[in-house]
Design a protein around this motif. Structure first.
Motif, short mmCIF file in Angstrom:
data_model
loop_
_atom_site.label_atom_id
_atom_site.label_comp_id
_atom_site.label_asym_id
_atom_site.label_seq_id
_atom_site.Cartn_x
_atom_site.Cartn_y
_atom_site.Cartn_z
N PRO A 37 0.81 -1.23 0.00
CA PRO A 37 0.00 0.00 0.00
C PRO A 37 0.84 1.28 0.00
O PRO A 37 0.39 2.32 -0.50
CB PRO A 37 -0.83 -0.12 1.28
N ASP A 40 2.37 3.88 -3.11
CA ASP A 40 1.82 5.16 -3.54
C ASP A 40 2.73 6.33 -3.19
O ASP A 40 2.58 7.43 -3.71
CB ASP A 40 0.42 5.39 -2.97
N THR A 59 -4.71 3.14 -2.97
CA THR A 59 -3.91 2.12 -2.31
C THR A 59 -4.06 2.14 -0.79
O THR A 59 -3.58 1.23 -0.12
CB THR A 59 -2.42 2.27 -2.65
N HIS A 60 -4.72 3.15 -0.26
CA HIS A 60 -5.00 3.21 1.18
C HIS A 60 -6.50 3.19 1.45
O HIS A 60 -6.96 3.70 2.46
CB HIS A 60 -4.33 4.43 1.82
N TRP A 65 -8.77 -3.03 -1.11
CA TRP A 65 -8.05 -4.27 -0.84
C TRP A 65 -9.00 -5.43 -0.58
O TRP A 65 -8.73 -6.56 -1.00
CB TRP A 65 -7.08 -4.09 0.33
#
Length: 165
Positions: A37, A40, A59-60, A65
């Motif tokens: 993560p 990025d 990505t966070h 996810w």
């Protein structure tokens, strides 16, 4: 949570290897998933120029996810069940990354549906370099009167924390 992600991936990988002995790739998948993560940060520094908090990137987003993990686990089960353990370890580690980040940094758990962010402890920006603020705050040092824990989890929006709300 500067130093927590790789050790958490290692612990998860060790537990997963004990649970599924003989399966290859579990440790590598867990350790990679624990830090992926934060890839990025390349975009954050070299493209965005630090204008957007990197926890606002996809990505966070924990739901990202979870969704990609469900698809990947389904494909692994369909293609070859031997891959279930490493794929599961990878996505479990990515989710542990989100949990660890939520301790002292805002994570938008319901993004893209809700921009409110959750963090358990706010680390004050006491130094120009954010790394110093974290290194000298609650994660590593005893508490001082000007760095008190809140009464409970803090919910905010990243934009509001940066003064853009």
């Amino acid at each position: 949570m500067l130093i927590a992600h790789l050790p958490a991936g290692y612990i998860l990988g060790t537990l997963a290897q004990n649970r599924w002995p003989g399966r290859s790739g579990i440790m590598a998948a867990a350790m990679l998933g624990s830090v992926v993560p934060d890839l990025d940060m390349v975009y954050f520094h070299f493209v965005d120029g630090g204008r957007t908090h990197h926890h606002a990137y996809v990505t966070h987003w924990p739901l990202f996810w979870a969704a990609v993990g469900l698809v990947a686990l389904s494909v692994a089960k369909w293609r070859d069940p031997r891959y279930l353990a490493p794929v599961g370890a990878f996505f479990a580690a990515a989710m542990i990354h989100m949990i660890l980040d939520s301790v002292a940094s805002p994570i938008m758990w319901l993004m893209p549906f809700d921009r409110r962010a959750l963090e358990l402890v706010t680390v004050p920006a006491m130094y120009r370099n954010w790394v110093m603020s974290f290194m000298l705050a609650l994660d590593f040092c005893p508490r001082t009167p000007d760095m008190r824990l809140g009464a409970g989890p803090r919910i905010s929006t990243i934009a509001a924390r940066r003064g853009h709300a």
